[in-house]
Scaffold this active site. Structure first.
Site, PDB file in Angstrom:
ATOM      1  CG  HIS A   1      -1.359  -5.301  -1.278  1.00  0.00           C
ATOM      2  ND1 HIS A   1      -1.058  -7.327  -0.041  1.00  0.00           N
ATOM      3  CD2 HIS A   1      -2.305  -6.485  -1.397  1.00  0.00           C
ATOM      4  CE1 HIS A   1      -1.719  -7.815   0.179  1.00  0.00           C
ATOM      5  NE2 HIS A   1      -2.586  -7.432  -1.052  1.00  0.00           N
TER       6      HIS A   1
ATOM      7  CD  GLU B   1       1.583  -3.303   2.481  1.00  0.00           C
ATOM      8  OE1 GLU B   1       2.267  -4.358   3.356  1.00  0.00           O
ATOM      9  OE2 GLU B   1       1.233  -2.774   2.112  1.00  0.00           O
TER      10      GLU B   1
ATOM     11  CB  CYS C   1       1.056  -9.714   3.040  1.00  0.00           C
ATOM     12  SG  CYS C   1       1.866  -9.014   1.484  1.00  0.00           S
TER      13      CYS C   1
ATOM     14  CB  CYS D   1       3.956  -6.567   0.687  1.00  0.00           C
ATOM     15  SG  CYS D   1       1.946  -6.018   0.259  1.00  0.00           S
TER      16      CYS D   1
END
Length: 148
Positions: A53, A55, A83, A86
């Site tokens: 992801h 992040e 999410c 993260c």
């Protein structure tokens, strides 16, 4: 334009890179002392890695830039609410401030695990929210048209 808007615009630029690579368009920029120390965008399809992801990519880059795993004194700008995975990473990295554009009513950490962030992390949401939402909306509209 405020500093938050300026850095969120940079995160949107990262999200556009994801969009162009047919990845869910989420982008992230990490700033420390008015200097971008990390950036990233979703690479889950490209890397065949569910953890890739935006992040996570940005945290890794910032840690390498700063020479340590903790990001105290840093602000993370991300186009979509993180999410749970993260948010956990943001918490473990001890990011001091999280700024995000669009909320994620289905998978956002605030719905699923509001305690995932470090207790001292300050959160600001809704910065350039419309621009962030529009990018996500355009991506999924394009996906649906291709599927027809």
């Amino acid at each position: 334009m405020t500093d938050d808007e300026r850095y969120m615009a940079m995160a949107i630029g990262e999200a556009r890179k994801a969009f162009e690579s047919d990845e869910v368009p989420v982008g992230c920029v990490i700033v420390c002392e008015n200097r971008v120390v990390g950036r990233g965008y979703n690479l889950t399809e490209t890397l065949s890695d569910v953890t890739a992801h935006a992040e996570i990519q940005a945290i890794t880059a910032a840690a390498q830039t700063l020479g340590g795993k903790y990001l105290q004194g840093c602000t993370m700008y991300v186009t979509m609410e993180p999410c749970v995975m993260c948010a956990g990473a943001i918490g473990w990295a001890q990011v001091s401030r999280l700024v995000y554009g669009a909320s994620d009513e289905k998978k956002g950490y605030s719905i699923l695990s509001s305690g995932a962030l470090h207790p001292k992390c300050q959160v600001e949401k809704g910065i350039l929210e419309n621009e962030c939402k529009e990018l996500i909306k355009s991506f999924f509209e394009r996906k649906r048209k291709r599927a027809e």
